[in-house]
Design a protein around this motif. Structure first.
Motif, PDB file in Angstrom:
ATOM      1  N   ASP A 178      17.781   2.627  -9.485  1.00 27.00           N
ATOM      2  CA  ASP A 178      16.341   2.836  -9.383  1.00 27.00           C
ATOM      3  C   ASP A 178      16.073   3.807  -8.248  1.00 27.00           C
ATOM      4  O   ASP A 178      16.729   3.753  -7.202  1.00 27.00           O
ATOM      5  CB  ASP A 178      15.639   1.497  -9.125  1.00 27.00           C
ATOM      6  N   ARG A 179      15.103   4.686  -8.453  1.00 26.08           N
ATOM      7  CA  ARG A 179      14.776   5.687  -7.438  1.00 26.08           C
ATOM      8  C   ARG A 179      13.751   5.126  -6.457  1.00 26.08           C
ATOM      9  O   ARG A 179      12.715   4.596  -6.861  1.00 26.08           O
ATOM     10  CB  ARG A 179      14.240   6.962  -8.087  1.00 26.08           C
ATOM     11  N   LEU A 180      14.043   5.261  -5.178  1.00 26.60           N
ATOM     12  CA  LEU A 180      13.150   4.805  -4.119  1.00 26.60           C
ATOM     13  C   LEU A 180      12.312   5.988  -3.649  1.00 26.60           C
ATOM     14  O   LEU A 180      12.699   6.717  -2.753  1.00 26.60           O
ATOM     15  CB  LEU A 180      13.950   4.227  -2.941  1.00 26.60           C
ATOM     16  N   ASN A 181      11.168   6.181  -4.282  1.00 28.60           N
ATOM     17  CA  ASN A 181      10.329   7.323  -3.918  1.00 28.60           C
ATOM     18  C   ASN A 181       9.056   6.884  -3.222  1.00 28.60           C
ATOM     19  O   ASN A 181       7.999   7.464  -3.364  1.00 28.60           O
ATOM     20  CB  ASN A 181      10.002   8.174  -5.148  1.00 28.60           C
ATOM     21  N   GLY A 182       9.149   5.827  -2.431  1.00 25.77           N
ATOM     22  CA  GLY A 182       8.048   5.383  -1.600  1.00 25.77           C
ATOM     23  C   GLY A 182       8.553   5.194  -0.178  1.00 25.77           C
ATOM     24  O   GLY A 182       9.622   5.663   0.196  1.00 25.77           O
TER      25      GLY A 182
ATOM     26  N   GLU B 105       0.807  -1.213   0.000  1.00 30.02           N
ATOM     27  CA  GLU B 105       0.000   0.000   0.000  1.00 30.02           C
ATOM     28  C   GLU B 105       0.843   1.267   0.000  1.00 30.02           C
ATOM     29  O   GLU B 105       0.337   2.359  -0.204  1.00 30.02           O
ATOM     30  CB  GLU B 105      -0.940   0.018   1.213  1.00 30.02           C
ATOM     31  N   HIS B 106       2.167   1.115   0.199  1.00 30.77           N
ATOM     32  CA  HIS B 106       3.026   2.285   0.276  1.00 30.77           C
ATOM     33  C   HIS B 106       3.940   2.423  -0.938  1.00 30.77           C
ATOM     34  O   HIS B 106       4.862   3.220  -0.927  1.00 30.77           O
ATOM     35  CB  HIS B 106       3.871   2.231   1.550  1.00 30.77           C
ATOM     36  N   ASP B 107       3.716   1.650  -1.988  1.00 30.92           N
ATOM     37  CA  ASP B 107       4.516   1.764  -3.200  1.00 30.92           C
ATOM     38  C   ASP B 107       4.010   2.958  -4.005  1.00 30.92           C
ATOM     39  O   ASP B 107       2.895   2.945  -4.510  1.00 30.92           O
ATOM     40  CB  ASP B 107       4.391   0.485  -4.030  1.00 30.92           C
ATOM     41  N   LEU B 108       4.830   4.007  -4.133  1.00 34.12           N
ATOM     42  CA  LEU B 108       4.356   5.273  -4.704  1.00 34.12           C
ATOM     43  C   LEU B 108       4.858   5.543  -6.114  1.00 34.12           C
ATOM     44  O   LEU B 108       5.052   6.677  -6.497  1.00 34.12           O
ATOM     45  CB  LEU B 108       4.802   6.438  -3.797  1.00 34.12           C
ATOM     46  N   THR B 109       5.115   4.506  -6.910  1.00 33.41           N
ATOM     47  CA  THR B 109       5.628   4.560  -8.279  1.00 33.41           C
ATOM     48  C   THR B 109       7.137   4.541  -8.303  1.00 33.41           C
ATOM     49  O   THR B 109       7.806   4.937  -7.364  1.00 33.41           O
ATOM     50  CB  THR B 109       5.170   5.797  -9.095  1.00 33.41           C
ATOM     51  N   SER B 110       7.670   4.094  -9.437  1.00 36.51           N
ATOM     52  CA  SER B 110       9.104   3.949  -9.592  1.00 36.51           C
ATOM     53  C   SER B 110       9.431   3.818 -11.061  1.00 36.51           C
ATOM     54  O   SER B 110       8.574   3.557 -11.894  1.00 36.51           O
ATOM     55  CB  SER B 110       9.591   2.693  -8.848  1.00 36.51           C
ATOM     56  N   ASP B 111      10.720   3.973 -11.396  1.00 37.80           N
ATOM     57  CA  ASP B 111      11.166   3.708 -12.755  1.00 37.80           C
ATOM     58  C   ASP B 111      10.999   2.231 -13.097  1.00 37.80           C
ATOM     59  O   ASP B 111      10.837   1.859 -14.242  1.00 37.80           O
ATOM     60  CB  ASP B 111      12.642   4.104 -12.924  1.00 37.80           C
ATOM     61  N   ALA B 112      11.091   1.355 -12.095  1.00 40.71           N
ATOM     62  CA  ALA B 112      10.856  -0.076 -12.299  1.00 40.71           C
ATOM     63  C   ALA B 112       9.449  -0.398 -11.830  1.00 40.71           C
ATOM     64  O   ALA B 112       9.068  -0.086 -10.725  1.00 40.71           O
ATOM     65  CB  ALA B 112      11.876  -0.904 -11.511  1.00 40.71           C
TER      66      ALA B 112
END
Length: 224
Positions: free
Chosen positions: A87-91, A48-55
């Motif tokens: 990969d960017r960790l934006n979550g 529920e906390h995955d906020l989008t990513s390049d992968a």
């Protein structure tokens, strides 16, 4: 695209490592001989906390198999240029990365599933900050005082994430050290002031996670 189990002579991923610098995760691994491409996926363990990513996230199909639609092709040449896979960790929460070697010369991609898990690595992302403030008013000549709680959070919170605890004589040290009260509604992102509550003059109130092990991975709880 299809998966096959790794055999004794299959090209497999070895020595997969991850390094996190700020909000960027870099994966590195030992390439199998003769393989010039891999497929990479990322799955949120705290979905529920995955906020989008390049992968894109990789999910599991209803029969327990892989849904490979989110896997990303990555070549040995790209790996050399970038010094790994970034990969960017934006979550917030935890993620697992999966790197699958592609069988060389197979036409449609045939990916190697490794039962030993050496092509899978877990990494933490960030923790969202939650700040709380407790304001007390002590009227003269009364046996009670009023307490106002304010919660400030970077992301919305479900109502079961936090609780407040009341204890007589000293400050509570955890959710079991006193009388625990759950909050009745979720918290939006931003600052929320709760209605005042009335407690005894010798009572103390603090805010805690309802489950520190579960929610401490996702959030950082800070007094103001």
């Amino acid at each position: 695209m299809r998966f096959i189990e790794a055999g004794p002579d299959s090209p497999v991923i070895r020595e997969l490592t991850r390094r996190v610098n700020g909000d960027v995760c870099t994966l590195q691994w030992q390439w199998p001989a003769g393989t010039d491409s891999v497929y990479i996926g990322r799955r949120a363990l705290d979905a529920e906390h995955d906020l989008t990513s390049d992968a894109e996230s990789v999910t599991f199909g209803p029969d327990g198999g892989f849904d490979a639609s989110g896997l990303k092709l990555y070549t040995r040449e790209e790996y050399k240029t970038a010094g790994g896979y970034r990969d960017r960790l934006n979550g917030i929460g935890r993620y697992v990365y999966m790197v699958y070697a592609a069988m060389p010369g197979s036409g449609d991609p045939v990916l190697i599933r490794q039962p030993d898990g050496s092509n899978i690595v877990e990494t933490p992302a960030g923790r969202a900050k939650i700040r709380y403030a407790i304001r007390e008013k002590k009227p003269l000549f009364r046996a009670f005082k009023t307490v106002k709680i304010e919660i400030s959070c970077e992301v919305p919170l479900a109502e079961d994430v936090l609780c407040y605890v009341k204890k007589s004589g000293s400050h509570p040290t955890g959710p079991q050290d006193g009388t625990m009260y759950p909050f009745a509604a979720p918290f939006p992102a931003g600052r929320t002031g709760l209605p005042e509550i009335e407690v005894g003059k010798n009572d103390y109130v603090r805010v805690f996670f309802t489950d520190g092990k579960k929610y401490g991975r996702l959030y950082e709880l800070l007094p103001e």
